[in-house]
Design a protein around this motif. Structure first.
Motif, PDB file in Angstrom:
ATOM      1  N   GLN A 210      59.470  25.867  58.887  1.00 17.34           N
ATOM      2  CA  GLN A 210      58.363  24.982  59.260  1.00 17.34           C
ATOM      3  C   GLN A 210      57.496  25.709  60.275  1.00 17.34           C
ATOM      4  O   GLN A 210      57.932  26.032  61.379  1.00 17.34           O
ATOM      5  CB  GLN A 210      58.892  23.674  59.853  1.00 17.34           C
ATOM      6  CG  GLN A 210      57.806  22.682  60.247  1.00 17.34           C
ATOM      7  CD  GLN A 210      58.388  21.482  60.956  1.00 17.34           C
ATOM      8  OE1 GLN A 210      59.223  21.648  61.845  1.00 17.34           O
ATOM      9  NE2 GLN A 210      57.969  20.287  60.579  1.00 17.34           N
ATOM     10  N   TYR A 211      56.238  25.969  59.907  1.00 17.27           N
ATOM     11  CA  TYR A 211      55.321  26.705  60.763  1.00 17.27           C
ATOM     12  C   TYR A 211      54.344  25.742  61.441  1.00 17.27           C
ATOM     13  O   TYR A 211      54.350  24.542  61.174  1.00 17.27           O
ATOM     14  CB  TYR A 211      54.538  27.743  59.949  1.00 17.27           C
ATOM     15  CG  TYR A 211      55.417  28.817  59.344  1.00 17.27           C
ATOM     16  CD1 TYR A 211      55.876  29.887  60.110  1.00 17.27           C
ATOM     17  CD2 TYR A 211      55.813  28.751  58.007  1.00 17.27           C
ATOM     18  CE1 TYR A 211      56.686  30.865  59.558  1.00 17.27           C
ATOM     19  CE2 TYR A 211      56.623  29.725  57.445  1.00 17.27           C
ATOM     20  CZ  TYR A 211      57.055  30.772  58.225  1.00 17.27           C
ATOM     21  OH  TYR A 211      57.862  31.739  57.684  1.00 17.27           O
ATOM     22  N   GLY A 212      53.518  26.291  62.302  1.00 20.39           N
ATOM     23  CA  GLY A 212      52.450  25.508  62.908  1.00 20.39           C
ATOM     24  C   GLY A 212      52.721  25.068  64.326  1.00 20.39           C
ATOM     25  O   GLY A 212      51.895  24.408  64.945  1.00 20.39           O
ATOM     26  N   GLN A 213      53.884  25.405  64.873  1.00 16.40           N
ATOM     27  CA  GLN A 213      54.201  25.045  66.250  1.00 16.40           C
ATOM     28  C   GLN A 213      54.407  26.313  67.066  1.00 16.40           C
ATOM     29  O   GLN A 213      54.669  27.385  66.531  1.00 16.40           O
ATOM     30  CB  GLN A 213      55.467  24.177  66.296  1.00 16.40           C
ATOM     31  CG  GLN A 213      55.304  22.849  65.543  1.00 16.40           C
ATOM     32  CD  GLN A 213      56.574  22.025  65.609  1.00 16.40           C
ATOM     33  OE1 GLN A 213      57.594  22.481  66.117  1.00 16.40           O
ATOM     34  NE2 GLN A 213      56.498  20.807  65.092  1.00 16.40           N
ATOM     35  N   ILE A 214      54.271  26.168  68.368  1.00 16.61           N
ATOM     36  CA  ILE A 214      54.445  27.308  69.268  1.00 16.61           C
ATOM     37  C   ILE A 214      55.919  27.714  69.273  1.00 16.61           C
ATOM     38  O   ILE A 214      56.816  26.873  69.294  1.00 16.61           O
ATOM     39  CB  ILE A 214      53.979  26.958  70.700  1.00 16.61           C
ATOM     40  CG1 ILE A 214      52.495  26.620  70.671  1.00 16.61           C
ATOM     41  CG2 ILE A 214      54.265  28.097  71.654  1.00 16.61           C
ATOM     42  CD1 ILE A 214      51.977  26.132  72.009  1.00 16.61           C
ATOM     43  N   ARG A 216      59.323  30.028  67.728  1.00 20.03           N
ATOM     44  CA  ARG A 216      59.903  30.387  66.438  1.00 20.03           C
ATOM     45  C   ARG A 216      59.840  29.200  65.480  1.00 20.03           C
ATOM     46  O   ARG A 216      60.020  28.055  65.877  1.00 20.03           O
ATOM     47  CB  ARG A 216      61.363  30.799  66.624  1.00 20.03           C
ATOM     48  CG  ARG A 216      61.550  32.041  67.483  1.00 20.03           C
ATOM     49  CD  ARG A 216      63.013  32.340  67.678  1.00 20.03           C
ATOM     50  NE  ARG A 216      63.707  32.553  66.404  1.00 20.03           N
ATOM     51  CZ  ARG A 216      65.023  32.687  66.288  1.00 20.03           C
ATOM     52  NH1 ARG A 216      65.783  32.631  67.370  1.00 20.03           N
ATOM     53  NH2 ARG A 216      65.572  32.887  65.117  1.00 20.03           N
ATOM     54  N   PRO A 217      59.557  29.450  64.196  1.00 22.19           N
ATOM     55  CA  PRO A 217      59.546  28.345  63.232  1.00 22.19           C
ATOM     56  C   PRO A 217      60.949  27.757  63.077  1.00 22.19           C
ATOM     57  O   PRO A 217      61.956  28.463  63.151  1.00 22.19           O
ATOM     58  CB  PRO A 217      59.071  29.007  61.939  1.00 22.19           C
ATOM     59  CG  PRO A 217      59.434  30.438  62.099  1.00 22.19           C
ATOM     60  CD  PRO A 217      59.260  30.746  63.565  1.00 22.19           C
ATOM     61  N   GLU A 218      61.013  26.448  62.879  1.00 23.37           N
ATOM     62  CA  GLU A 218      62.294  25.773  62.702  1.00 23.37           C
ATOM     63  C   GLU A 218      62.477  25.464  61.220  1.00 23.37           C
ATOM     64  O   GLU A 218      61.514  25.180  60.514  1.00 23.37           O
ATOM     65  CB  GLU A 218      62.349  24.480  63.520  1.00 23.37           C
ATOM     66  CG  GLU A 218      63.741  23.857  63.557  1.00 23.37           C
ATOM     67  CD  GLU A 218      63.863  22.743  64.587  1.00 23.37           C
ATOM     68  OE1 GLU A 218      64.971  22.204  64.748  1.00 23.37           O
ATOM     69  OE2 GLU A 218      62.852  22.426  65.225  1.00 23.37           O
ATOM     70  N   LEU A 219      63.713  25.514  60.766  1.00 29.19           N
ATOM     71  CA  LEU A 219      63.982  25.256  59.354  1.00 29.19           C
ATOM     72  C   LEU A 219      63.812  23.776  59.034  1.00 29.19           C
ATOM     73  O   LEU A 219      64.264  22.904  59.783  1.00 29.19           O
ATOM     74  CB  LEU A 219      65.398  25.704  58.999  1.00 29.19           C
ATOM     75  CG  LEU A 219      65.651  27.215  59.007  1.00 29.19           C
ATOM     76  CD1 LEU A 219      67.124  27.501  58.748  1.00 29.19           C
ATOM     77  CD2 LEU A 219      64.781  27.908  57.970  1.00 29.19           C
ATOM     78  N   GLN A 220      63.165  23.513  57.922  1.00 30.14           N
ATOM     79  CA  GLN A 220      62.983  22.153  57.413  1.00 30.14           C
ATOM     80  C   GLN A 220      63.916  21.966  56.217  1.00 30.14           C
ATOM     81  O   GLN A 220      63.935  22.791  55.298  1.00 30.14           O
ATOM     82  CB  GLN A 220      61.531  21.952  56.976  1.00 30.14           C
ATOM     83  CG  GLN A 220      61.207  20.548  56.492  1.00 30.14           C
ATOM     84  CD  GLN A 220      60.691  19.652  57.598  1.00 30.14           C
ATOM     85  OE1 GLN A 220      60.690  20.057  58.761  1.00 30.14           O
ATOM     86  NE2 GLN A 220      60.251  18.462  57.260  1.00 30.14           N
ATOM     87  N   TYR A 221      64.693  20.902  56.227  1.00 31.35           N
ATOM     88  CA  TYR A 221      65.641  20.624  55.148  1.00 31.35           C
ATOM     89  C   TYR A 221      65.135  19.442  54.317  1.00 31.35           C
ATOM     90  O   TYR A 221      64.626  18.462  54.864  1.00 31.35           O
ATOM     91  CB  TYR A 221      67.030  20.304  55.713  1.00 31.35           C
ATOM     92  CG  TYR A 221      67.668  21.463  56.441  1.00 31.35           C
ATOM     93  CD1 TYR A 221      68.538  22.329  55.786  1.00 31.35           C
ATOM     94  CD2 TYR A 221      67.380  21.705  57.781  1.00 31.35           C
ATOM     95  CE1 TYR A 221      69.118  23.395  56.456  1.00 31.35           C
ATOM     96  CE2 TYR A 221      67.949  22.768  58.459  1.00 31.35           C
ATOM     97  CZ  TYR A 221      68.822  23.617  57.797  1.00 31.35           C
ATOM     98  OH  TYR A 221      69.383  24.680  58.463  1.00 31.35           O
ATOM     99  N   ARG A 222      65.285  19.553  53.010  1.00 27.27           N
ATOM    100  CA  ARG A 222      64.821  18.491  52.118  1.00 27.27           C
ATOM    101  C   ARG A 222      65.869  18.240  51.040  1.00 27.27           C
ATOM    102  O   ARG A 222      66.439  19.172  50.481  1.00 27.27           O
ATOM    103  CB  ARG A 222      63.493  18.885  51.462  1.00 27.27           C
ATOM    104  CG  ARG A 222      62.864  17.782  50.626  1.00 27.27           C
ATOM    105  CD  ARG A 222      61.459  18.187  50.170  1.00 27.27           C
ATOM    106  NE  ARG A 222      61.516  19.322  49.253  1.00 27.27           N
ATOM    107  CZ  ARG A 222      61.687  19.205  47.933  1.00 27.27           C
ATOM    108  NH1 ARG A 222      61.822  18.011  47.392  1.00 27.27           N
ATOM    109  NH2 ARG A 222      61.715  20.270  47.164  1.00 27.27           N
ATOM    110  N   TRP A 223      66.121  16.954  50.773  1.00 26.67           N
ATOM    111  CA  TRP A 223      67.086  16.562  49.755  1.00 26.67           C
ATOM    112  C   TRP A 223      66.549  16.928  48.380  1.00 26.67           C
ATOM    113  O   TRP A 223      65.371  16.736  48.081  1.00 26.67           O
ATOM    114  CB  TRP A 223      67.350  15.061  49.834  1.00 26.67           C
ATOM    115  CG  TRP A 223      68.369  14.570  48.861  1.00 26.67           C
ATOM    116  CD1 TRP A 223      68.145  13.904  47.697  1.00 26.67           C
ATOM    117  CD2 TRP A 223      69.792  14.698  48.985  1.00 26.67           C
ATOM    118  NE1 TRP A 223      69.347  13.606  47.079  1.00 26.67           N
ATOM    119  CE2 TRP A 223      70.367  14.072  47.844  1.00 26.67           C
ATOM    120  CE3 TRP A 223      70.637  15.258  49.950  1.00 26.67           C
ATOM    121  CZ2 TRP A 223      71.743  14.025  47.648  1.00 26.67           C
ATOM    122  CZ3 TRP A 223      71.994  15.215  49.759  1.00 26.67           C
ATOM    123  CH2 TRP A 223      72.547  14.588  48.606  1.00 26.67           C
TER     124      TRP A 223
END
Length: 232
Positions: A210-214, A216-223
Motif C-alpha cells: 500500500q503506497y501513498g503514505q510517508i 515504508r509502504p505497508e502490506l494490504q491484505y485482501r480476501w
C-alpha cells in the motif's frame, strides 16, 4: 496404475494438480489409482471401461461442473463414492454434493497429510461390515467418515483468533493492513500479520504493498473470493 485395493479415479483439469493428487492417493496404503481424467467427458469414458470405487473429483471442469458429472453418473447407475477435491466453499454446493454421494470435502490447497487423513477415514468407514450391534456402533462408523480431526495450525496460532481475523478480512472488501486487522480483532499488528500471512499461504488471501503514505509502504491484505484471481 492398476492393482488391488480401493480403486481411485482422479478427475482434475489441471495436469500438475492431477498428477499430485494421484501421487498422494497412491502413497496411502490400501488405495490404487486406476486412472486420471482431465475433463468430464474423459471421466465418463474411463468409467465405462474401468471399475472404480472412489472418485477424487474437482468441481471446476472445462466441460461442466463436477456435480453435473456426478448427477449423470448416478443416473447411469454408477455407485462409486466421491471425495470432492476443490476450492468451492459455497455451502449450497456442499449440501447438493452430499445428496449425490460426496462423502468428504478436501479444500484446496491441501497437504498430503490432509488427504491421507480423509482417505484413511474413508477406508475405515468402507471396511465396516456386518450388522451393527446397536446405535453406538452405527455412530462410530459414521464418525470415522464425518468427523475428521481439524487440520493442525502452525505453532502459535489459535483457531478462534484465526476465525476472528478471517471474518474481519472477509468483511473488508477493499482489504486491510495488519495494523487495521489487529485493531479490529484486538491483537497486536505483529500477531495479526502472522494470521494474515497464514491465510495467504493457504490461498485464501492475497497481499500487495500500500503506497501513498510517508515512510515504508505497508502490506494490504485482501480476501480472495471464488471470482477473484488466485489459486483454484
Amino acid at each position: 496404475m492398476s492393482g488391488a485395493g480401493i480403486r481411485v479415479l482422479v478427475v482434475e483439469d489441471d495436469p500438475v494438480a492431477a498428477d499430485a493428487h494421484a501421487l498422494y492417493a497412491g502413497r496411502v496404503a490400501g488405495f490404487t489409482v486406476v486412472g486420471v481424467a482431465h475433463s468430464r467427458a474423459a471421466a465418463v469414458r474411463l468409467l465405462e471401461r474401468t471399475p472404480v470405487d472412489l472418485i477424487l473429483l474437482d468441481l471446476y471442469l472445462p466441460d461442466g461442473h463436477g456435480l453435473q458429472l456426478l448427477r449423470s453418473l448416478r443416473a447411469a447407475g454408477h455407485s462409486a463414492d466421491v471425495i470432492a477435491v476443490t476450492s468451492a466453499r459455497d455451502l449450497a454446493i456442499v449440501r447438493e454434493g452430499v445428496s449425490l454421494g460426496v462423502v468428504q470435502y478436501v479444500l484446496k490447497p491441501f497437504s498430503f497429510a490432509t488427504l491421507r487423513d480423509r482417505l484413511t477415514r474413508y477406508a475405515e468407514f468402507r471396511g465396516a461390515v456386518g450388522e451393527a450391534s446397536g446405535q453406538d456402533e452405527v455412530d462410530r462408523a459414521l464418525a470415522a467418515l464425518r468427523t475428521p480431526q481439524p487440520a493442525a495450525l502452525p505453532k502459535g496460532l489459535s483457531g478462534p483468533t484465526l476465525a476472528a481475523v478471517t471474518r474481519t478480512l472477509r468483511d473488508a472488501p477493499e482489504g486491510l493492513t495488519a495494523t487495521e486487522a489487529g485493531a479490529a480483532v484486538g491483537i497486536s499488528r505483529i500477531t495479526a500479520r502472522r494470521y494474515l500471512e497464514h491465510l495467504v499461504t493457504a490461498g485464501r488471501a492475497e497481499r500487495s504493498p500500500q503506497y501513498g503514505q510517508i515512510g515504508r509502504p505497508e502490506l494490504q491484505y485482501r480476501w480472495l473470493t471464488e471470482t477473484s484471481p488466485g489459486p483454484r
